[in-house]
Scaffold this active site. Structure first.
Site, PDB file in Angstrom:
ATOM      1  N   ASP A  36       0.790  -1.370  -0.035  1.00  0.00           N
ATOM      2  CA  ASP A  36       0.137   0.043  -0.001  1.00  0.00           C
ATOM      3  C   ASP A  36       0.999   1.235   0.052  1.00  0.00           C
ATOM      4  OD1 ASP A  36      -1.838  -2.106   0.890  1.00  0.00           O
ATOM      5  OD2 ASP A  36      -1.799  -1.624   2.652  1.00  0.00           O
ATOM      6  N   GLU A 205     -11.117  -1.085  -3.023  1.00  0.00           N
ATOM      7  CA  GLU A 205     -10.257  -0.373  -2.193  1.00  0.00           C
ATOM      8  C   GLU A 205      -9.088   0.656  -2.679  1.00  0.00           C
ATOM      9  OE1 GLU A 205      -9.285  -3.639   0.235  1.00  0.00           O
ATOM     10  OE2 GLU A 205      -7.880  -4.318  -1.246  1.00  0.00           O
TER      11      GLU A 205
HETATM   12  O1  FUB Z   1      -2.403  -4.109   3.554  1.00  0.00           O
HETATM   13  C1  FUB Z   1      -3.859  -4.042   4.136  1.00  0.00           C
HETATM   14  C2  FUB Z   1      -4.880  -3.940   3.195  1.00  0.00           C
HETATM   15  O2  FUB Z   1      -4.518  -4.721   1.941  1.00  0.00           O
HETATM   16  C3  FUB Z   1      -5.012  -2.714   2.503  1.00  0.00           C
HETATM   17  O3  FUB Z   1      -5.655  -1.800   3.371  1.00  0.00           O
HETATM   18  C4  FUB Z   1      -5.743  -3.013   1.433  1.00  0.00           C
HETATM   19  O4  FUB Z   1      -5.745  -1.814   0.454  1.00  0.00           O
HETATM   20  C5  FUB Z   1      -4.879  -4.255   0.843  1.00  0.00           C
HETATM   21  O5  FUB Z   1      -3.742  -3.688   0.196  1.00  0.00           O
END
Ligand code: FUB
Length: 323
Positions: A36, A205
């Site tokens: 991320d 997301e």
């Molecule tokens: O790294 C944790 C979670 O995995 C993130 O918040 C999401 O976007 C995914 O990448």
């Protein structure tokens, strides 16, 4: 004689070129499991703030990395950790950092909440980009689900008119909310709502927004982050509120290079049409969900302003200092 001399000089020059290959960042840009990533320029320094990719219970801190040339990176360990944020216990995710005045504000998710309360999106503050960042509010900025969006994966966006917005959301819903100037809360929109849903088709997301030639580019991750098919898509609009109609995929796995390429950010070099995509991916053959690495590759546009598919590479990008 003159010809002989000239030939010798050319041979020496060619050898010199062959001996000094162009320096490149390589991918991953730094060692370790990191996901991320948010890339940003502070002055002439590139910074990357990633999630420490490990079991949720071990995600109790965040490291940051800085570089003057995209090739040599300096690690800044534990710029934020749970000792500086009393309500955060685990799953510190997806930092988004912005400079305002003389301070740096780091927005983060914590605790992976499954229902209202007990965690969410927080803000930490520091005098320096390398921290230490300390909790700014003593409580989460968002600790509830609005419009179905899990309060994670925040991105702080400064619009062209100087207004700040938080764009965020997991569980296939994305909201935009206008931040107060001091980042202590939100200013409701004229219709009375504070959280406006801008979810495009297939959104999961990891939202990100930038402006190029007056157009708003909204980008997000699709698919499951634990698998190989995770990817990034985008839309364009005339305002940060959309409407955002999905245009296409810009980042995805390449079976010859890596899998699960997603949750990205974009660095723009001021004064140039040079754009870098900073993202995470999983090495070939690696299937553990958290074994994700931070990478960087060039992002380019066609003549109509559409984003060309990003070619993911092992070599990364060439050395480049900001003038
Ligand atoms: O790294 C944790 C979670 O995995 C993130 O918040 C999401 O976007 C995914 O990448």
């Amino acid at each position: 004689m003159k010809l002989l001399l000239l030939t010798c000089c050319m041979i020496i020059a060619n050898q010199a070129t062959a001996q000094t290959p162009e320096k490149r960042s390589g991918n991953p840009v730094f060692p370790g499991w990191y996901a991320d990533p948010e890339g940003i320029l502070f002055g002439k320094e590139y910074w990357i703030y990633p999630t420490y990719s490990a079991r949720y219970e071990e995600q109790v801190f965040m490291d940051a990395f800085s570089s003057k040339d995209l090739v040599t990176w300096t690690k800044h360990p534990r710029v934020l950790d749970t000792s500086g944020v009393k309500w955060a216990k685990k799953a510190m995710w997806a930092p988004s950092v912005i400079k305002k005045g003389s301070k740096y504000f780091l927005f983060f998710g914590a605790n992976d909440i499954q229902k209202d309360g007990g965690g969410g999106i927080g803000v930490a503050v520091s005098k320096r980009p390398g921290g230490p960042f300390k909790d700014y509010l003593g409580k989460p900025l968002i600790d509830k689900f609005h419009n179905g969006a899990q309060p994670i994966d925040q991105f702080v966006f400064k619009d062209q008119d100087g207004k700040y917005y938080l764009i965020y959301g997991g569980w296939k819903h994305c909201n935009i909310a206008r931040l107060k100037d001091d980042f202590t809360g939100f200013i409701p929109f004229p219709d009375g709502n504070t959280f406006k849903e801008i979810t495009p088709q297939d959104y999961v997301e990891g939202p990100f927004m930038f402006v190029r030639n007056g157009k708003y580019y909204f980008m997000w991750s699709e698919g499951g982050w634990t698998g190989p098919n995770y990817k990034v898509a985008y839309a364009m609009a005339d305002s940060p509120f959309g409407p955002f109609k999905r245009i296409g995929t810009v980042l995805q796995q390449d079976p010859k290079i890596a899998t699960g390429a997603g949750h990205h950010s974009v660095i723009h070099v001021p004064g140039k049409d040079r754009w870098y995509m900073v993202y995470h991916r999983r090495p070939l053959g690696e299937t553990k969900a958290n074994n994700r690495e931070t990478c960087i590759d060039l992002m380019e546009f066609d003549g109509n302003g559409l984003i060309l598919p990003v070619k993911i590479t092992k070599e990364g990008v060439t050395a480049s200092k900001v003038k």
